[in-house]
Design a protein around this motif. Sequence first.
Motif, PDB file in Angstrom:
ATOM      1  N   ASN A 304       1.043  -1.227   0.249  1.00 49.01           N
ATOM      2  CA  ASN A 304      -0.168  -0.243   0.158  1.00 49.01           C
ATOM      3  C   ASN A 304       0.626   0.975  -0.412  1.00 49.01           C
ATOM      4  N   VAL A 305       0.897   1.900  -0.916  1.00 49.75           N
ATOM      5  CA  VAL A 305       1.644   3.339  -0.834  1.00 49.75           C
ATOM      6  C   VAL A 305       0.608   4.525  -1.448  1.00 49.75           C
ATOM      7  N   TYR A 306       2.089   5.352  -0.091  1.00 48.85           N
ATOM      8  CA  TYR A 306       0.713   6.600   0.246  1.00 48.85           C
ATOM      9  C   TYR A 306       1.668   7.448   0.179  1.00 48.85           C
ATOM     10  N   GLY A 307       1.068   9.191   0.147  1.00 48.90           N
ATOM     11  CA  GLY A 307       2.410  10.761   0.636  1.00 48.90           C
ATOM     12  C   GLY A 307       1.836  10.921   2.008  1.00 48.90           C
ATOM     13  N   VAL A 308       3.232  10.859   2.706  1.00 47.76           N
ATOM     14  CA  VAL A 308       2.569  11.794   3.515  1.00 47.76           C
ATOM     15  C   VAL A 308       3.913  13.247   3.645  1.00 47.76           C
ATOM     16  N   THR A 309       3.530  13.864   4.952  1.00 49.36           N
ATOM     17  CA  THR A 309       3.863  14.805   4.589  1.00 49.36           C
ATOM     18  C   THR A 309       4.553  15.352   5.800  1.00 49.36           C
ATOM     19  N   VAL A 310       6.344  15.966   5.125  1.00 47.57           N
ATOM     20  CA  VAL A 310       7.485  15.344   5.771  1.00 47.57           C
ATOM     21  C   VAL A 310       8.188  17.085   6.236  1.00 47.57           C
ATOM     22  N   PRO A 311       8.153  17.427   7.567  1.00 44.94           N
ATOM     23  CA  PRO A 311       8.388  18.859   7.801  1.00 44.94           C
ATOM     24  C   PRO A 311       9.953  19.335   7.316  1.00 44.94           C
ATOM     25  N   GLY A 312       9.885  20.532   6.835  1.00 46.75           N
ATOM     26  CA  GLY A 312      10.935  21.209   6.134  1.00 46.75           C
ATOM     27  C   GLY A 312      11.066  21.112   4.517  1.00 46.75           C
ATOM     28  N   HIS A 313       9.862  19.650   4.244  1.00 45.66           N
ATOM     29  CA  HIS A 313       9.894  19.793   2.723  1.00 45.66           C
ATOM     30  C   HIS A 313       8.678  19.968   2.144  1.00 45.66           C
ATOM     31  N   GLU A 314       8.382  20.678   0.712  1.00 50.18           N
ATOM     32  CA  GLU A 314       7.528  20.768  -0.099  1.00 50.18           C
ATOM     33  C   GLU A 314       6.414  19.443  -0.466  1.00 50.18           C
TER      34      GLU A 314
END
Length: 413
Positions: A304-314
């Motif tokens: 299962n592939v998904y996107g996560v937010t990473v502090p300091g990255h767009e």
Amino acid sequence: MGLHLWAAGAETHPAGISDLLAEASAEVDEPVPGYLSSPQNIMDTCLYIFTSGTTGLPKAARISHLKILQCQGFYQLCGAHQDDVIYLALPLYHMSGSLLGIVGCLGIGATVVLKSKFSAGQFWEDCQQHRVTVFQYIGELCRYLVNQPPVLETYGLTEGNVATFNYTGQQGAVGRASWLYKHVFPFSLIRYDVTTGEPIRNIQGHCVATSPGEPGLLVAPVSPQSPFLGYAGGPELARGKLLKDVFRPGDVFFNTGDLLVCDDQGFLRFHDRTGDTFRWKGENVATTEVAEALEALDFLQEVNVYGVTVPGHEGRAGMAALVLRPPHSLDLVQLYAHVSENLPPYARPRFLRLQECLATTETFKQQKVRMAKEGFDPSTLSDPLYILDQAGGAYLPLTPARYSALLAGDLRI
């Protein structure tokens, strides 16, 4: 032969009809009043079915009498016959199980084998015992079967006004955009900006059709013949489902929320959900393409592939939840070599999460939104986590120290 639907939901009685139900129950010993049993119009609401809630809260979609009649002809369109034995292991409070499954069987007079719960271990034994000829599936069910027969795939939504059939049997396709089919069931693929979450419009303010091979948002014109009846509740529930001024001023189209690709021969293939495709390093990442690449590894059973937010990255970084295929173990060296060879740098998952089983909805669709919200903090997740070390060229355990280094900007992903 199998049938694949991409969305379904659950039947319910909304609060708005409680008075009618009370009145009907009070006259239980008498014939049902005609105004309760006979619709005034074929577009009148026959029942309500919840959407599956894959990307948000479920909504009670209005199902018209016309759609019930259309579902009655579903199996006939797919080439099934009266002599077929249809295996149904889907919840009957969802559209796929009740309307397409049961009503569809009534439409052709076929036999249906009801299974209270899908079991991959009992599937083939059941098929042999009951002489099953047709299996209707949804979501991830077919991934649970190691050796599956040829599959006829279709595309549709509970509340949608568009559906496609792979009537030619083209491998991997969910339908074909022939001129005749689009004349009867019109739809279009339009360019979509995953960053803004909106269709791309030209200087005239109209949407732009995609070129062959280009992923596009599937939309269908709303008309008396192809209506969108909305949901039970306030109009805000339908916000974003209707697009206006798509190709000319005043037109209205239903927004499926799905990205499809049409090749130069007109075959349609599912690409991704609009909410699932994410942007990283200035590039669009389709979760389905990354998952297919990872599933080629023999030690992985589900991905299962998904996107996560990473502090300091767009944007959002790719993360993959993995389930091992027994009795294999996780080979991080082979996994890194595989993704490096088969995926462009921006599409390679930055994080891995090893799980015993993948979370799915009631209609067997992967839970991407919830997984994305859970993130990759090793202090809050008990599953083994790994991070892509760009400098070292390897996947490493995501320890609290590495997690802190990432947040501080000392670990490059």
